[in-house]
Design an enzyme around this catalytic site. Structure first.
Site, PDB file in Angstrom:
ATOM      1  N   GLY A   1       0.973  -1.044   0.282  1.00  0.00           N
ATOM      2  CA  GLY A   1       0.106  -0.098   0.169  1.00  0.00           C
ATOM      3  C   GLY A   1       0.987   1.307  -0.032  1.00  0.00           C
ATOM      4  CB  CYS A   2       0.135   4.880  -1.079  1.00  0.00           C
ATOM      5  SG  CYS A   2      -1.585   4.933  -0.255  1.00  0.00           S
ATOM      6  CE1 TYR A   3      -1.123   8.133   4.394  1.00  0.00           C
ATOM      7  CE2 TYR A   3      -3.173   6.946   4.148  1.00  0.00           C
ATOM      8  CZ  TYR A   3      -2.551   8.079   4.193  1.00  0.00           C
ATOM      9  OH  TYR A   3      -3.262   9.200   4.100  1.00  0.00           O
TER      10      TYR A   3
END
Length: 325
Positions: A146-148
């Site tokens: 994921g991005c986070y």
């Protein structure tokens, strides 16, 4: 390498088209969607006369016959079902959703969808390329981070792996641009709500929390649950995470910068900022860089680590590419 993409009408899908279209190694063989069979430029007019491909129905047999890689740029809850159709086929599957990242119990609790079968999960490799490149090379199923978690994990990895911090002290303050929410309309991401505003959301409930904890525990099995708080920024794209950790022993900022520089010196997309300089989102927008700045506060014994990425590039797609894109 011939590539097919399922789910090209979202922000992540069209960014993937851009990367692959200009990348010398890949040939876009087909693009697929549940939408009408229309030229992709009708969905994204900026692709007119640049990419002359039509959206096609999803046919796993056909995709596996004509391509070596398939990207699943579809929402969580859908990607896992699609991935299962390629289990016995000779094709590499890269899932951009969260469906292959977590054990079944964690996935169901945090994503609120039915998980894929354990036999498929056991085949999937976590695609954080700076740390798992050899596993990625040898797997046909890749769970794209994921991005986070990408921004958070890259910033924390050195001190976690070297066991330099109190394992119960990790606090991550994270902020993302509006594109991180995808194309679906909602009140909070509308212009009138997001512009000139800063909003906290999913407090202690964000689905990327167990993903971050899972990887941290693989690096250091003494890590305790983290505090992870997310905010919506009034910008289109970009992520900043600020992590706060308690150092076990007093260390100077210069020592820690040397550690980070040594660990990441072979990774061209990780840039460690000089002492007393910190990155901002605009400095990585549209790029595959993750810029990291840090400071050890001898007064409190805490280390502050600032990490910035473009959520649609390093945060979603670019982490799998090792050359300039």
């Amino acid at each position: 390498m011939k590539v097919s993409i399922i789910g090209t009408t979202g922000f992540g899908g069209v960014e993937l088209l851009r990367i692959l279209h200009q990348h010398p190694t890949f040939q876009i063989q087909s693009i697929h969607s549940t939408k009408d069979e229309i030229p992709i430029w009708e969905e994204y007019p900026h692709l007119y006369r640049l990419l002359d491909k039509k959206l096609e129905p999803i046919n796993s047999e056909q995709i596996a016959d004509q391509s070596e890689i398939v990207f699943l740029a579809t929402p969580s809850g859908i990607s896992g079902q699609l991935a299962s159709e390629f289990v016995d086929k000779d094709i590499k599957v890269i899932d951009l959703s969260g469906d292959l990242r977590l054990p079944s119990s964690d996935y169901k609790a945090w994503y609120k969808h039915e998980p894929v079968h354990e036999s498929l999960l056991s085949k999937a490799v976590y695609g954080l390329s700076e740390w798992n490149m050899e596993l990625i090379k040898n797997s046909n199923f890749i769970a794209n981070p994921g991005c986070y978690p990408t921004a958070s994990l890259l910033s924390l990895a050195p001190v976690v792996k070297e066991d330099l911090i109190d394992p119960a002290s990790i606090v991550i303050d994270a902020k993302s641009g509006v594109s991180g929410a995808g194309k679906s309309l909602s009140r909070n991401t509308s212009m009138s709500e997001a512009n000139e505003n800063l909003r906290v959301y999913k407090v202690n409930q964000h689905q990327h929390t167990p993903e971050i904890e899972q990887q941290l525990l693989q690096w250091n099995n003494s890590i305790q649950p983290v505090t992870f708080t997310t905010h919506l920024l009034p910008i289109t794209r970009g992520i900043m995470t600020t992590a706060y950790v308690q150092l076990k022993n007093e260390m100077r900022t210069t020592q820690l910068l040397e550690l980070y520089s040594e660990i990441y010196h072979q990774h061209p997309f990780i840039r460690i900022r000089p002492e007393n300089t910190f990155p901002s989102i605009k400095e990585v927008a549209g790029s595959n860089y993750c810029d990291i700045g840090l400071h050890a506060d001898n007064r409190t014994g805490r280390l502050t680590i600032v990490s910035v990425i473009d959520n649609l590039m390093k945060g979603q797609l670019g982490k799998l590419f090792k050359m300039q894109i």
